[in-house]
Design a protein around this motif. Structure first.
Motif, PDB file in Angstrom:
ATOM      1  N   THR A 164       1.761   0.146  -0.726  1.00 18.17           N
ATOM      2  CA  THR A 164       2.128  -1.206  -0.303  1.00 18.17           C
ATOM      3  C   THR A 164       0.927  -1.933   0.303  1.00 18.17           C
ATOM      4  OG1 THR A 164       4.330  -0.374   0.173  1.00 18.17           O
ATOM      5  CG2 THR A 164       3.755  -2.487   1.139  1.00 18.17           C
ATOM      6  N   CYS A 165       0.143  -1.181   1.086  1.00 17.95           N
ATOM      7  CA  CYS A 165      -0.980  -1.827   1.776  1.00 17.95           C
ATOM      8  C   CYS A 165      -2.109  -2.174   0.812  1.00 17.95           C
ATOM      9  CB  CYS A 165      -1.470  -0.954   2.916  1.00 17.95           C
ATOM     10  SG  CYS A 165      -1.993   0.675   2.375  1.00 17.95           S
TER      11      CYS A 165
ATOM     12  N   ARG B  81      -2.569  -3.372   9.183  1.00 16.53           N
ATOM     13  CA  ARG B  81      -1.914  -2.472  10.135  1.00 16.53           C
ATOM     14  C   ARG B  81      -2.155  -2.976  11.552  1.00 16.53           C
ATOM     15  NH1 ARG B  81      -2.694   1.872  13.372  1.00 16.53           N
ATOM     16  NH2 ARG B  81      -1.338   3.702  13.166  1.00 16.53           N
TER      17      ARG B  81
ATOM     18  N   ASN C  39       8.597   8.180   1.488  1.00 15.05           N
ATOM     19  CA  ASN C  39       7.589   7.121   1.563  1.00 15.05           C
ATOM     20  C   ASN C  39       7.777   6.047   0.490  1.00 15.05           C
ATOM     21  OD1 ASN C  39       5.555   7.141   3.677  1.00 15.05           O
ATOM     22  ND2 ASN C  39       4.999   9.201   2.984  1.00 15.05           N
TER      23      ASN C  39
ATOM     24  N   GLY D  70       4.627   3.783   1.324  1.00 16.39           N
ATOM     25  CA  GLY D  70       3.926   3.934   2.590  1.00 16.39           C
ATOM     26  C   GLY D  70       3.178   5.258   2.604  1.00 16.39           C
ATOM     27  N   CYS D  71       2.510   5.558   3.702  1.00 18.42           N
ATOM     28  CA  CYS D  71       1.779   6.827   3.773  1.00 18.42           C
ATOM     29  C   CYS D  71       2.046   7.508   5.113  1.00 18.42           C
ATOM     30  CB  CYS D  71       0.288   6.606   3.527  1.00 18.42           C
ATOM     31  SG  CYS D  71      -0.396   5.257   4.498  1.00 18.42           S
ATOM     32  N   SER D  72       3.330   7.563   5.472  1.00 13.37           N
ATOM     33  CA  SER D  72       3.709   8.231   6.711  1.00 13.37           C
ATOM     34  C   SER D  72       3.365   9.714   6.612  1.00 13.37           C
ATOM     35  CB  SER D  72       5.207   8.060   6.958  1.00 13.37           C
ATOM     36  OG  SER D  72       5.571   8.769   8.114  1.00 13.37           O
TER      37      SER D  72
ATOM     38  N   ASN E  96       9.770   3.803  11.597  1.00 17.79           N
ATOM     39  CA  ASN E  96      10.554   3.216  10.510  1.00 17.79           C
ATOM     40  C   ASN E  96      11.841   4.025  10.369  1.00 17.79           C
ATOM     41  OD1 ASN E  96      11.011   3.699   7.246  1.00 17.79           O
ATOM     42  ND2 ASN E  96      10.746   1.570   7.800  1.00 17.79           N
TER      43      ASN E  96
ATOM     44  N   PRO F 281       8.171   3.116   5.117  1.00 15.44           N
ATOM     45  CA  PRO F 281       7.047   2.612   5.918  1.00 15.44           C
ATOM     46  C   PRO F 281       6.087   1.785   5.074  1.00 15.44           C
ATOM     47  CG  PRO F 281       6.850   4.986   5.533  1.00 15.44           C
ATOM     48  CD  PRO F 281       8.165   4.587   4.982  1.00 15.44           C
ATOM     49  N   VAL F 282       5.387   0.888   5.746  1.00 15.32           N
ATOM     50  CA  VAL F 282       4.364   0.086   5.062  1.00 15.32           C
ATOM     51  C   VAL F 282       3.023   0.801   5.174  1.00 15.32           C
ATOM     52  CG1 VAL F 282       3.170  -2.146   5.037  1.00 15.32           C
ATOM     53  CG2 VAL F 282       5.620  -2.034   5.554  1.00 15.32           C
ATOM     54  N   PHE F 283       2.760   1.344   6.374  1.00 11.20           N
ATOM     55  CA  PHE F 283       1.542   2.132   6.593  1.00 11.20           C
ATOM     56  C   PHE F 283       1.967   3.571   6.927  1.00 11.20           C
ATOM     57  CE2 PHE F 283       0.382  -2.264   7.479  1.00 11.20           C
ATOM     58  CZ  PHE F 283      -0.752  -2.403   6.705  1.00 11.20           C
ATOM     59  N   ASP F 284       1.586   4.011   8.127  1.00 10.67           N
ATOM     60  CA  ASP F 284       1.841   5.408   8.504  1.00 10.67           C
ATOM     61  C   ASP F 284       2.898   5.526   9.599  1.00 10.67           C
ATOM     62  OD1 ASP F 284       0.365   4.161  10.406  1.00 10.67           O
ATOM     63  OD2 ASP F 284      -0.946   5.863  10.844  1.00 10.67           O
TER      64      ASP F 284
END
Lengths: 535, 535
Positions: B70-71, B78, B111, B120-122, B149, B163-166
Motif C-alpha cells: 500500500t505504501c 508513516r 496483511n 501492509g507489512c505488520s 490496526n 495495516p497500511v505500514f507496520d
C-alpha cells in the motif's frame, strides 16, 4: 415543495386548554408567548372531561402560584453566566424583530413545566424562525457568556424544557415549516418546531405515518422528540429514532451550523454525528431541522383491549401475541387496575371491559385487512380459551380505536389531577417489571395516594407513578434512592425514554459506569466548552 | 449461560478455501494466524464452482506476490509511531502467552485485504481472548506510542481491515464466545469476534434471526459488522444497526474499558456513547462485546426471482411490492444483465429465468405461510399481468431459496475473478440510481472489462463495480473524482454501507460539509489523542 404547516385552531380544541386572546392554538407572532397547555391524547373534546386549568398560565398569574421556584426547592447554584442586559435585548431585537418576548405575563408559561413541579425565572423568550437566526443568537450568547434553554412544546416530564434560573428561553415554536416530503420514499424533512400531531396528519394524507407517536403529540415538537430520543407508542414496531432519523441540522453552542440533513437511508461516510444530538436534550447543540423516514400507512389497524387476571398472564399474553400476530403487532401496552380507576374518576372515561387486575392494549397494523382479522381472531380465541384473558373488546373503526387508546394515553393527565406526582420511567427485565410497584405499595402504605404501574411492556418500559396530596421531602426520601437502587439491582435503566432533564441528573450513576460519565463530560466540554446550553 | 461457539469445520467446506494444516476453519491457538479466505454467500460447496486460491495465503508465499505494498502504490507517509521491539514482543507474550504471532508466513494473510488491493507489512499479530487482554495491550501500546490496526474477519472492501505500514494487527478471532441469550426477548450478548453465520445458526436454533445478513457472513465478525455499521440484506426490513444494537463494550485507545453493554431496549440516561463507535471503523476504540436485539424467526420465507424489461420497471415493481406485500417484504435486491453473465461465467451459476436486462430478488418473511402465499401470488399476478415483470420463479423451500440468493450474494466473488475491481458503494435517489452505470459504460468504453450495477434498491444503495485486466492509474483517473462528483451532484453518499477505510478517506468531503469533518477530527482527537487506532 415547501408547504407550511399553518398554525391553526383544531376543529375541537381541547376543553381544558387555557385560551389566550388570539385562540389557544395560535402560534403566530400576534400571540407569541401565549400559554399553551400541552395536548395529551388522541381524544380532543372527549365527552365527560372536566377542565384542568393550568395555574401558571397567562390568564391567571405571572407568578405561577403553587409552583415553587426550582432554585428554592432544590439545592442548586447559578453558574457565573452573564445576565441579560438592555443591550442584549436590543441585539436580539435586531436579529429577530418583534419576536423577543419580555412581558412577564407572557413569559410565565414558558418558565413552568407541564407537570408544574419546576419553575425558572427567565426574563426573555426568543422565537427564531430560521436556523440562521438561531445561529446568530447562539453566536451572540457565546460571545456574551449567556446561558440558553431550548424549549420545544414544553411537554417533558423531567424538567429539561424549562430554565432553572434566568437562562434565555429559545423557543422553536415558529420553526414549523415542512421543507420537503418524498411521496415514494416517505422521507420527510422539516423544521424542528413542527408539532408531531400536525406532521402525522400531513404525512397520513400522503399515505405514510410518523414512526413515533406519543401522548403529548398535540403539543410536542419533533425537534424535542429527537433531542430527548422519545420512545412512545410505536417503538415496538418501528424501533428507535436512532434508526429512523436520517439527518439533522444542528446549531452548535458557538453558532456553527452543522448540516447533516441528509435524506439517505444509508450513509457511512465518517462518524454519524447526528447520533450525538439525538437524546442529548439540547446540551450539545440546538436541533433546527430533521430528516426522518416515515413508514407506509398500514391498510388496516385493529385494537383489542383485554382484561388479564394477573401480571403473569399479561406476560404470557405478550409472548402469545408475538408468536401469533408476528409482523402485524404494532403495540402492546399494559396498565393496572388503579390506572383504570384514575382515568375513570378524573377523566370520566368508561372502562370498556369487566373489572380486572390488569388491562392490556394490543394494536395490529397490516396491509391486508382480512389477513389481519384472521390472525387477530385466532389470537383472541386462543387467549380467551386458555384463560390468559378474561374479557376483551375489539375496535376496527377509527372512532372506537381512539376511545380505547385514550384510556392508555391519558393516564399521565389523570395522574396530574390526582395530586403531586412522583414519576419514574424505568427499563427493567419484563418478568420483574411489576414487582417494584407491588413492593412500593407495601413500603409506602397510606403515605401515598396511589402507586400505579403502566407502560410499554413490549419494550420493557415501566412508568411507575406515585401520587400524594402535595410535594413532600419525606415521601421523596422514601422513594429515592430506593427506586433507583432497586432498578440498578436489576441492571435496568433509571430513565428509559423520558431522559435526564433536571430531575435525573444525579442518578445517572445508577445506570452508567464512571468511565461513561467521564466521556459524557468530555463530549459536553468539546461541544459546549462554556457550558451555556441547558446548563 | 456461557455457551461457546466452538470453532468447527462446516459440513461442506467452501471449495475455494485455502486449508491450513489443522483445517480451514480452525481458529484455535493450534492454528492461529492461519490464512482464512472469507466465505461469501449461502451456498457452501455449490455445484460447478471452481476453486479460487487466495494468492497471498500462507500456503503460497508470505510476500503475497501480485499485491503491491500500500505504501508503494499510494502516496502515504508513516507517522512517527514507535516500531515494535523485542521488548514489546516479550511484553505481549506475557499478556497473551502463545498468541503473539510473528512468523512472516502466518502474518501474510492478515496483511492483505480480501480484494487483494492493499498490503501492509505488520510484523506482529495479536490474538487476545478477553476484553481485559485487549485493555492491557492497548494501554501498553498507548504508553509505547505503537499504532494498532484492529482486524475482524478481514472481509472489508475499502482497505480498513489491514495495516497500511507496520501497525500491530489486533485480531478478534479468538473472542468468539456467546455471553448470554434471552429466549423470550431475543437479546444476544456476545464477544466481538463471533462470526455472523455462526451467530445466525445459534439464534435460529432458538427461534430468532440476526437482524443483519450479508454476503461475507461466513467470515465476518459481529464486531467488524458494528465497527463498519454494516448494512446488508436485511436492512430494508429490520433497519439500521443503530436501532437494533442495544449495547457495546469498547476498549478505548488508552486501555480504558467502557462498559455500555446494556441489554435494555430503551435507555435514555445520558448520551448514547455506543453510537460513537458504531461505524467508526475502529478509529475511536476497539469493540470487544456486543448486545443485540434479534427479531423472531419468521414462520414462512419466500423468494421470488424476476426478470424486468428495464430499470423503470424495476422501480415500479418496487413501489408495487411495497404496497402489496407491506409488512412481509424483507428484501428487494436488483442486478443487471452483466452481473448475471458474470456469476454464470465465473461461478457457473445457472440463470433461473429468461434473459432480461434486469433481475430482481424479492424476499418475504411472515408469520403465517398461507397469508404470505396469498399476498405474494396477488403481487406476482399483478406485475406479470401488467408487463412490469416478464418472467419469474418462486422458491418456498430452503434449498431453492439459497440457490436464488446465491445469484445475488456471490456477485462480489464473481467480480473478483474478473480482474482488478474498482468498487463504489453509493447512496443515490432511487430514480437516478442506474443512470451512473449507463453513463460510465459510455465514458469508459473498452477500457473497462465490465461496468456493472446491482445492490439494495430498497435502501437506495447502488454497488457500482468496474473490472479491468489489472490496476491502472489512468483508468482510476477516469473514474475518480468523476464518480464522486456525480454522486455529490445528486446529494448522495460516496459510501453507503462499506465505510471509509483507507480508500475513501480523501473523498469524505463529497458527502460531508467542512463543519462535520472538523467535528469528526475533534472527536478522534478526544478519544485517541495520539492517533494510534487505525491511523
Amino acid at each position: 415543495m415547501v408547504p407550511r404547516l399553518a398554525p391553526r385552531c383544531p376543529v375541537r380544541p381541547f376543553p381544558w386548554q387555557v385560551a389566550c386572546s388570539a385562540g389557544a392554538f395560535v402560534r403566530q407572532s400576534t400571540c407569541v408567548g401565549a400559554s399553551r397547555t400541552p395536548v395529551w391524547g388522541r381524544l380532543h373534546g372527549v365527552q365527560g372531561t372536566t377542565p384542568l386549568v393550568r395555574r401558571g398560565s397567562s390568564s391567571t398569574s405571572s407568578q405561577a402560584p403553587g409552583v415553587a421556584l426550582t432554585c428554592e426547592r432544590y439545592p442548586v447554584r447559578r453558574l457565573p453566566f452573564s445576565s441579560v442586559s438592555e443591550d442584549d435585548l436590543a441585539t436580539f431585537e435586531r436579529i429577530i424583530p418583534g419576536r423577543v418576548i419580555t412581558d412577564p405575563e407572557e413569559l410565565a408559561a414558558s418558565n413552568v413545566d407541564w407537570l408544574r413541579t419546576m419553575r425558572g425565572c427567565s426574563k426573555v423568550l426568543l422565537k427564531p424562525r430560521t436556523s440562521e437566526e438561531v445561529s446568530h443568537i447562539l453566536r451572540y450568547c457565546h460571545e456574551r457568556n449567556l446561558a440558553v434553554n431550548t424549549q420545544g412544546g414544553n411537554t417533558g416530564l423531567v424538567g429539561g424544557s424549562v430554565p432553572v434560573f434566568d437562562e434565555i428561553i429559545l423557543s422553536t415554536a415558529l420553526m414549523n415549516q415542512v421543507i420537503s416530503f418524498h411521496n415514494v420514499s416517505g422521507i420527510l424533512v422539516c423544521q424542528a418546531g413542527c408539532i408531531l400531531e400536525e406532521l402525522s396528519r400531513y404525512v397520513e394524507e400522503r399515505g405514510f405515518i410518523m414512526p413515533l407517536d406519543l401522548g403529548a403529540k398535540g403539543s410536542c415538537h419533533i425537534g424535542g422528540n429527537l433531542a430527548t430520543n422519545a420512545g412512545g407508542l410505536r417503538f415496538l414496531r418501528y424501533g428507535s429514532l436512532r434508526g429512523t432519523v436520517l439527518g439533522l441540522e444542528v446549531v452548535l453552542a458557538d453558532g456553527t451550523v452543522l448540516n447533516c440533513l441528509t435524506s439517505l437511508r444509508k450513509d457511512n461516510t465518517g462518524y454519524d454525528l447526528k447520533q450525538l444530538f439525538i437524546g442529548s436534550e439540547g446540551t450539545l447543540g440546538v436541533i433546527t431541522a430533521v430528516s426522518i423516514l416515515c413508514p407506509p400507512k398500514p391498510g388496516a389497524v385493529n385494537v383489542a383491549f383485554l382484561g388479564c387476571p394477573g401480571f403473569a398472564e399479561v406476560l404470557q399474553t405478550f409472548s402469545t401475541c408475538k408468536r401469533m400476530l408476528g409482523e402485524i403487532l404494532s403495540a402492546y401496552e399494559f396498565m393496572d387496575a388503579e390506572c383504570m380507576q384514575l382515568v375513570g374518576h378524573h377523566l370520566r372515561l368508561a372502562r370498556p371491559v369487566q373489572e380486572s387486575p390488569f388491562y392490556v392494549l394490543v394494536e395490529t397494523s397490516g396491509s391486508r385487512a382480512e389477513h389481519d382479522a384472521e390472525k387477530l381472531s385466532s389470537f383472541l380465541e386462543h387467549v380467551l380459551g386458555c384463560g390468559l384473558v378474561t374479557d376483551g373488546t375489539l375496535a376496527t373503526d377509527q372512532r372506537k380505536i381512539k376511545t380505547l387508546w385514550a384510556l392508555r394515553e391519558r393516564i399521565t393527565e389523570a395522574l396530574s389531577r390526582d395530586g403531586y406526582v412522583y414519576k419514574y420511567d424505568l427499563s427493567l427485565p419484563v418478568d420483574r417489571l411489576y414487582d417494584l410497584v407491588t413492593d412500593l405499595r407495601a413500603r409506602l402504605g397510606p403515605r401515598a395516594r396511589h402507586v400505579v404501574g403502566y407502560g410499554h411492556l413490549g419494550d420493557g418500559n415501566l412508568h411507575l407513578n406515585v401520587t400524594a396530596e402535595a410535594f413532600s421531602a419525606a415521601l421523596l426520601g422514601e422513594l429515592e434512592p430506593y427506586v433507583y437502587q432497586w432498578t440498578a439491582g436489576q441492571r435496568g435503566s433509571v430513565s428509559a425514554e423520558h431522559g435526564v432533564g433536571f430531575k435525573k441528573q444525579s442518578v445517572l450513576g445508577y445506570s452508567k459506569p464512571p468511565e461513561a460519565l467521564r466521556l459524557m463530560q468530555q463530549l459536553k466540554a468539546l461541544l459546549d466548552p462554556r457550558g451555556l446550553l441547558n446548563p
